[in-house]
Motif scaffolding. Structure first.
Motif, PDB file in Angstrom:
ATOM      1  N   LEU A 164       4.813  30.125 -43.006  1.00 21.90           N
ATOM      2  CA  LEU A 164       4.340  31.382 -42.421  1.00 21.90           C
ATOM      3  C   LEU A 164       5.505  32.216 -41.912  1.00 21.90           C
ATOM      4  N   TYR A 165       6.485  31.568 -41.289  1.00 28.56           N
ATOM      5  CA  TYR A 165       7.678  32.282 -40.829  1.00 28.56           C
ATOM      6  C   TYR A 165       8.424  32.905 -42.007  1.00 28.56           C
ATOM      7  N   ILE A 166       8.601  32.131 -43.071  1.00 36.71           N
ATOM      8  CA  ILE A 166       9.299  32.644 -44.253  1.00 36.71           C
ATOM      9  C   ILE A 166       8.574  33.861 -44.816  1.00 36.71           C
ATOM     10  N   CYS A 167       7.250  33.754 -44.947  1.00 39.42           N
ATOM     11  CA  CYS A 167       6.467  34.863 -45.496  1.00 39.42           C
ATOM     12  C   CYS A 167       6.504  36.082 -44.577  1.00 39.42           C
ATOM     13  N   LEU A 186      -4.152  28.484 -48.976  1.00 49.28           N
ATOM     14  CA  LEU A 186      -5.367  29.289 -48.897  1.00 49.28           C
ATOM     15  C   LEU A 186      -5.591  29.810 -47.479  1.00 49.28           C
ATOM     16  N   LEU A 187      -5.186  29.019 -46.490  1.00 47.37           N
ATOM     17  CA  LEU A 187      -5.314  29.468 -45.105  1.00 47.37           C
ATOM     18  C   LEU A 187      -4.387  30.643 -44.794  1.00 47.37           C
ATOM     19  N   ILE A 188      -3.393  30.849 -45.641  1.00 48.84           N
ATOM     20  CA  ILE A 188      -2.517  32.014 -45.484  1.00 48.84           C
ATOM     21  C   ILE A 188      -3.014  33.182 -46.330  1.00 48.84           C
ATOM     22  N   THR A 189      -3.304  32.920 -47.606  1.00 53.49           N
ATOM     23  CA  THR A 189      -3.619  34.013 -48.525  1.00 53.49           C
ATOM     24  C   THR A 189      -5.019  34.600 -48.316  1.00 53.49           C
ATOM     25  N   LEU A 190      -6.010  33.768 -48.007  1.00 57.19           N
ATOM     26  CA  LEU A 190      -7.368  34.290 -47.852  1.00 57.19           C
ATOM     27  C   LEU A 190      -7.489  35.226 -46.647  1.00 57.19           C
ATOM     28  N   PRO A 191      -6.999  34.840 -45.452  1.00 59.17           N
ATOM     29  CA  PRO A 191      -7.033  35.812 -44.349  1.00 59.17           C
ATOM     30  C   PRO A 191      -6.201  37.058 -44.631  1.00 59.17           C
ATOM     31  N   ALA A 192      -5.051  36.887 -45.289  1.00 63.41           N
ATOM     32  CA  ALA A 192      -4.227  38.048 -45.633  1.00 63.41           C
ATOM     33  C   ALA A 192      -4.980  38.978 -46.576  1.00 63.41           C
ATOM     34  N   ALA A 232       1.272  38.134 -53.817  1.00 64.84           N
ATOM     35  CA  ALA A 232       2.146  37.494 -54.807  1.00 64.84           C
ATOM     36  C   ALA A 232       3.400  36.939 -54.142  1.00 64.84           C
ATOM     37  N   MET A 233       3.933  37.660 -53.169  1.00 67.80           N
ATOM     38  CA  MET A 233       5.126  37.187 -52.461  1.00 67.80           C
ATOM     39  C   MET A 233       4.829  35.896 -51.687  1.00 67.80           C
ATOM     40  N   ILE A 234       3.654  35.812 -51.080  1.00 69.24           N
ATOM     41  CA  ILE A 234       3.274  34.594 -50.357  1.00 69.24           C
ATOM     42  C   ILE A 234       3.226  33.405 -51.316  1.00 69.24           C
ATOM     43  N   LYS A 235       2.646  33.611 -52.488  1.00 79.46           N
ATOM     44  CA  LYS A 235       2.584  32.526 -53.478  1.00 79.46           C
ATOM     45  C   LYS A 235       3.976  32.192 -54.019  1.00 79.46           C
ATOM     46  N   ASN A 236       4.812  33.218 -54.179  1.00 81.98           N
ATOM     47  CA  ASN A 236       6.180  32.970 -54.645  1.00 81.98           C
ATOM     48  C   ASN A 236       7.004  32.179 -53.640  1.00 81.98           C
TER      49      ASN A 236
END
Length: 216
Positions: A19-22, A195-201, A151-155
């Protein structure tokens, strides 16, 4: 699923490190990409050349190569640091090219009369861009920018292969390699964490898109 619960602290730490990196990469990409978009529409030819060259290079270069360059190339020219920061720099360099094109498309969607009116009242290019054009352009670029951020989060999963340590890739490597856990439940936990990062985003960006559409 017992693997996830038994190693919950490891997953939690990896989740927050990712999460920090993203978070850092998202802020840096938005800032740099917006500046580059300004370069792309600038009346100054050298600035347009810089913006165009940046987009052409990083949009057509694999992220893995950019990561290799930052992680192993920069130290050879005297730029040293932790792989954590090198990974963020690589994500920013790569993602900013896509942010630039999304913002530029929004700038081009603003009627030309807006810029002409700004010049008529004596505003410089920089003043008209920041005060007149960008506030209108940003409203039209929320959907494409949202796709770029997701896409950046997944990358960000790729950066774990470069020795960042502590993020979700490292968690899966530790559990399957060092501790000999089965890959399927370990990777299931990694998928859930992402998914806990991308779905809320995605939900937030969808809400923001609807709000901006109403404002328009």
């Amino acid at each position: 699923m017992n693997v996830i619960f038994e190693n919950f602290a490891l997953y939690r730490d990896g989740f927050f490190k990712t999460l920090y990196i993203c978070g850092y990469a998202m802020v840096g990409s938005l800032i740099l990409g917006t500046i580059l978009a300004g370069f792309r529409v600038s009346p100054v030819p050298p600035l347009r050349w810089i913006g165009t060259s940046w987009v052409n290079v990083f949009r057509n270069c694999p992220l893995t190569v950019v990561l290799f360059f930052c992680a192993f190339g920069l130290p050879e020219v005297g730029i040293n640091g932790a792989y954590f920061w090198f990974s963020i720099v690589a994500l920013v360099l790569y993602t900013s090219a896509f942010v630039c094109e999304a913002v530029r498309s929004g700038i081009n969607s603003v009627p030309a009369g807006q810029a002409e009116a700004a010049r008529a009242v004596g505003l410089t290019f920089g003043q008209s861009l920041t005060s007149i054009i960008l506030p209108q352009a940003i409203r039209t670029v929320v959907p494409p920018l949202g796709s770029v951020i997701i896409a950046m989060i997944k990358n960000s999963a790729i950066v774990g292969a470069f020795g960042v340590g502590g993020e979700l890739f490292a968690v899966s490597d530790t559990l399957t390699g060092s501790r000999g856990e089965a890959a399927l439940p370990v990777l299931t936990g990694i998928v859930i964490a992402y998914l806990l990062i991308t779905l809320p985003a995605g939900a937030f960006l969808g809400w923001l898109e609807r709000k901006v559409a109403i404002a328009r």
